[in-house]
Design an enzyme around this catalytic site. Structure first.
Site, PDB file in Angstrom:
ATOM      1  N   ARG A  79       0.853  -1.183   0.000  1.00 28.63           N
ATOM      2  CA  ARG A  79       0.000   0.000   0.000  1.00 28.63           C
ATOM      3  C   ARG A  79       0.887   1.231   0.000  1.00 28.63           C
ATOM      4  O   ARG A  79       1.920   1.267   0.673  1.00 28.63           O
ATOM      5  CB  ARG A  79      -0.926   0.025   1.228  1.00 28.63           C
ATOM      6  N   GLU A  91      -3.473   6.831  -4.460  1.00 21.70           N
ATOM      7  CA  GLU A  91      -3.437   5.681  -5.372  1.00 21.70           C
ATOM      8  C   GLU A  91      -3.108   6.111  -6.805  1.00 21.70           C
ATOM      9  O   GLU A  91      -2.315   5.461  -7.486  1.00 21.70           O
ATOM     10  CB  GLU A  91      -4.782   4.953  -5.335  1.00 21.70           C
ATOM     11  N   HIS A  96      -1.035  -0.425 -10.175  1.00 21.15           N
ATOM     12  CA  HIS A  96      -1.632  -1.435  -9.293  1.00 21.15           C
ATOM     13  C   HIS A  96      -2.015  -2.691 -10.082  1.00 21.15           C
ATOM     14  O   HIS A  96      -3.154  -3.168 -10.015  1.00 21.15           O
ATOM     15  CB  HIS A  96      -2.868  -0.858  -8.581  1.00 21.15           C
TER      16      HIS A  96
END
Length: 342
Positions: free
Chosen positions: A253, A281, A300
């Site tokens: 993360r 993100e 991601h």
């Protein structure tokens, strides 16, 4: 006249729009229909105020098969599902939809976190091997020069022989990375406060402090869960300890790394990074991370994508079969373990 009873459990699919079509092949749907009483094409995206076929299916459901985008299973939702006994999650973390009400009602929960861990670990292994071979720098240099490089004069610090790799977090993914590293000539360090010396020996790693890991490792790979105590755990101090030319790999993360501190090290050119996750993100359009030559930034993608979703579906349906035949789940989720997992 003979009466037959269908003892197969009633099941309802509950996940985000479009997910079921990516997760389940026709083979999966056929298997699901054989194992359970379900309409394998009926998918609930919302459960808070169900209507029509979804409301009817929820009222009868003994099992929910969930995936990404599953609606939260609140007390009100569970009131509308009085027969519910199990939730089978065809993805990793269940924190987004499993509530305290589920545990209070004794609902059994399982997830396909083990299946989702595999592609993340594979991505990490590739990142570690490429970092040691300085693939990113070499490719860029080759494109610039377009001549035969002077390999021997420029590669004295290149290679993966007896390289030291630091693994931060003996999570499911972290342990899989350690396993994948075994065939190579790496020294593997581990920092995890929950792993004792005996377990470290069994894993084939050296247990060290986070500072020692950062100062000794050519590659530091982050696999800790996102918890309040892990926020920013790789900060300016830890980054400063990393040797010049070292690489930070983050597939966990973005919040585990102090990004402004990392940016300072990357902008100076002292460190390299392979980042599949960032904080936020989606980096802002003006972020240097997109253009820095010493950064490999991916959106991601380390977790399950494409045909890798079918591995999660296979594991989930295996668990559905166990439930249907009265066998305990192979990979149950326990409420106490959630405090230490992603």
């Amino acid at each position: 006249m003979h009466h037959t009873t269908d003892n197969r459990p009633a099941l309802l699919l509950a996940m985000g729009p479009g997910i079921a079509d990516r997760l389940l092949t026709e083979h999966h749907r056929t298997r699901l229909a054989a194992l359970t009483r379900t309409d394998p094409y009926l998918v609930a995206h919302e459960l808070a105020a169900p209507t029509g076929p979804v409301a009817a299916a929820l009222a009868e459901a003994e099992v929910l098969l969930t995936c990404w985008g599953a609606p939260p299973l609140t007390a009100d939702v569970l009131d509308a599902a009085p027969k519910l006994r199990a939730v089978v999650h065809a993805a990793g973390s269940v924190k987004h939809h499993i509530t305290d009400a589920c545990w209070e009602r004794g609902i059994a929960v399982t997830s396909a976190a083990a299946a989702n861990a595999l592609p993340v670990a594979e991505y990490t292994l590739a990142a570690i091997l490429f970092a040691g071979k300085e693939v990113l720098r070499s490719a860029q240099r080759y494109a610039e020069l377009r001549t035969a490089p002077e390999w021997l004069s420029r590669t004295e610090h290149t290679g993966n022989y007896r390289r030291t790799v630091g693994i931060v977090g003996a999570s499911r993914i972290g342990r899989r990375v350690i396993e994948l590293l075994r065939p190579f000539d790496f020294e593997v360090l581990l920092h995890d406060p929950y792993v004792d010396g005996t377990e470290a020996v069994a894993l084939g790693v050296e247990r060290v402090s986070l500072d020692a890991l950062c100062s000794r490792s050519s590659v530091v790979s982050v696999h800790a869960p996102q918890l309040p105590e892990t926020h920013g755990m790789i900060g300016a101090h830890q980054l400063a300890l990393m040797p010049t030319g070292a690489t930070l790999v983050n597939t966990a993360r973005g919040s585990l790394v102090d990004e402004p501190a990392l940016l300072a090290e990357l902008l100076s050119g002292r460190l390299h990074a392979v980042l599949d996750v960032t904080d936020p993100e989606l980096p802002p359009r003006e972020s240097p991370l997109y253009d820095l030559p010493n950064v490999l930034l991916t959106p991601h993608i380390a977790g399950s994508l494409g045909n890798e979703l079918y591995r999660m579906a296979d594991q989930a349906l295996d668990e559905v079969e166990r439930f249907a035949t009265g066998v305990p789940f192979a990979d149950p989720v326990h409420p106490l373990s959630l405090d230490r997992s992603a």
